[in-house]
Design an enzyme around this catalytic site. Structure first.
Site, short mmCIF file in Angstrom:
data_model
loop_
_atom_site.label_atom_id
_atom_site.label_comp_id
_atom_site.label_asym_id
_atom_site.label_seq_id
_atom_site.Cartn_x
_atom_site.Cartn_y
_atom_site.Cartn_z
N ASN A 89 -9.38 18.33 4.97
CA ASN A 89 -9.57 17.11 4.20
C ASN A 89 -9.43 15.90 5.14
OD1 ASN A 89 -8.82 14.74 2.74
ND2 ASN A 89 -8.30 15.99 0.96
N GLY B 100 -9.36 12.76 4.70
CA GLY B 100 -8.40 11.73 4.29
C GLY B 100 -6.98 12.10 4.67
N ASP C 102 0.76 20.59 0.26
CA ASP C 102 0.12 20.65 -1.05
C ASP C 102 0.49 19.36 -1.77
OD1 ASP C 102 -1.60 22.03 -2.78
OD2 ASP C 102 0.09 22.61 -4.05
P1 IMP Z 1 -4.52 19.67 -2.06
O1 IMP Z 1 -4.47 20.86 -2.97
O2 IMP Z 1 -3.19 19.36 -1.45
O3 IMP Z 1 -5.61 19.73 -1.05
O4 IMP Z 1 -4.85 18.37 -2.93
C1 IMP Z 1 -5.49 18.47 -4.17
C2 IMP Z 1 -6.32 17.25 -4.45
O5 IMP Z 1 -5.45 16.18 -4.80
C3 IMP Z 1 -7.12 16.74 -3.25
O6 IMP Z 1 -8.38 17.34 -3.23
C4 IMP Z 1 -7.22 15.26 -3.51
O7 IMP Z 1 -8.36 14.96 -4.25
C5 IMP Z 1 -5.99 14.97 -4.32
N1 IMP Z 1 -5.00 14.35 -3.44
C6 IMP Z 1 -4.11 14.95 -2.62
N2 IMP Z 1 -3.42 14.04 -1.93
C7 IMP Z 1 -3.90 12.83 -2.32
C8 IMP Z 1 -3.61 11.51 -1.93
O8 IMP Z 1 -2.78 11.23 -1.05
N3 IMP Z 1 -4.31 10.55 -2.56
C9 IMP Z 1 -5.23 10.80 -3.51
N4 IMP Z 1 -5.55 12.01 -3.89
C10 IMP Z 1 -4.88 13.03 -3.30
#
Ligand code: IMP
Length: 197
Positions: free
Chosen positions: A10, A12, A69
């Protein structure tokens, strides 16, 4: 400097993690290992998912590996989408549709409170030990989405003490007040107190 694999694709997240950890570790994004089988997120807790992902990727990299996560927990929706944030966006058909769905779900609630949660985990394949840290940022959900300096739900989240979204405030503010920065700082306190100022 110790080498650390950043186990995320990701952009970002990687941008934030580079800004948070670039002075502490020599960072190696997961892309350096080519395409690896994606880690699953089978658990109902951020902690278990973060630990499982860190170990999954460390088994491939054989390097100290950081994973995390994170998700958005909305009070009026019983903390949804929470650990299911990624799946919710995918099942909605993208972020813009996910924002529309959330706006509809929240329209009758009269409560916009929410928090971002992040658990970061480092797995050390040499010792088999893992270290974790958790960070939370409270705020409110706001529609329509505003701002471009961020990712995921950043354009619909106004943190406590501010009147603009995280995507308007930008990465310099987010790394200081955000859930990811807090979780990484807590993780470093557990992993290597010697590198803290
Ligand atoms: P993951 O499972 O940790 O990859 O995150 C799940 C989803 O939550 C990601 O695909 C993002 O769209 C959203 N997300 C995670 N961290 C952030 C953040 O810091 N800001 C905004 N959205 C987030």
């Amino acid at each position: 400097m110790e080498k650390l694999c950043i186990a995320s694709t990701n952009e970002g997240k990687i941008r934030e993690l580079k800004s948070l950890l670039g002075d502490v570790f020599a960072l190696h994004p997961l892309g350096e290992w080519g395409i690896l089988p994606e880690a699953e997120e089978p658990f109902e807790s951020f902690l278990e998912n973060a630990q499982a992902k860190a170990k999954h990727y460390a088994d491939f990299t054989q390097m100290l590996t950081l994973s995390e996560d994170a998700g958005l927990c909305i009070r009026a929706l019983n903390h949804f989408p929470g650990v299911h944030s990624k799946r919710f966006i995918a099942e909605s058909g993208g972020l813009s549709n996910a924002f529309d769905r959330l706006e509809e779900m929240l329209s009758a609630k009269g409560d916009c409170r929410a928090e971002f949660v992040c658990v970061s985990a480092i797995y050390d394949p040499r010792s088999g030990r893992s270290f974790t840290g958790k960070g939370i940022m409270g705020g409110e959900i706001l529609f329509p989405a505003k701002g471009t300096d961020g990712f995921g739900f950043d354009p619909i989240f106004v943190p406590d003490g501010y009147d603009r979204t995280i995507a308007e405030l930008g990465i310099s503010v987010k790394t200081v007040i955000g859930h990811r920065g807090k979780s990484v700082r807590a993780l470093l306190e557990n992993y290597c107190p010697r590198v803290l100022p």
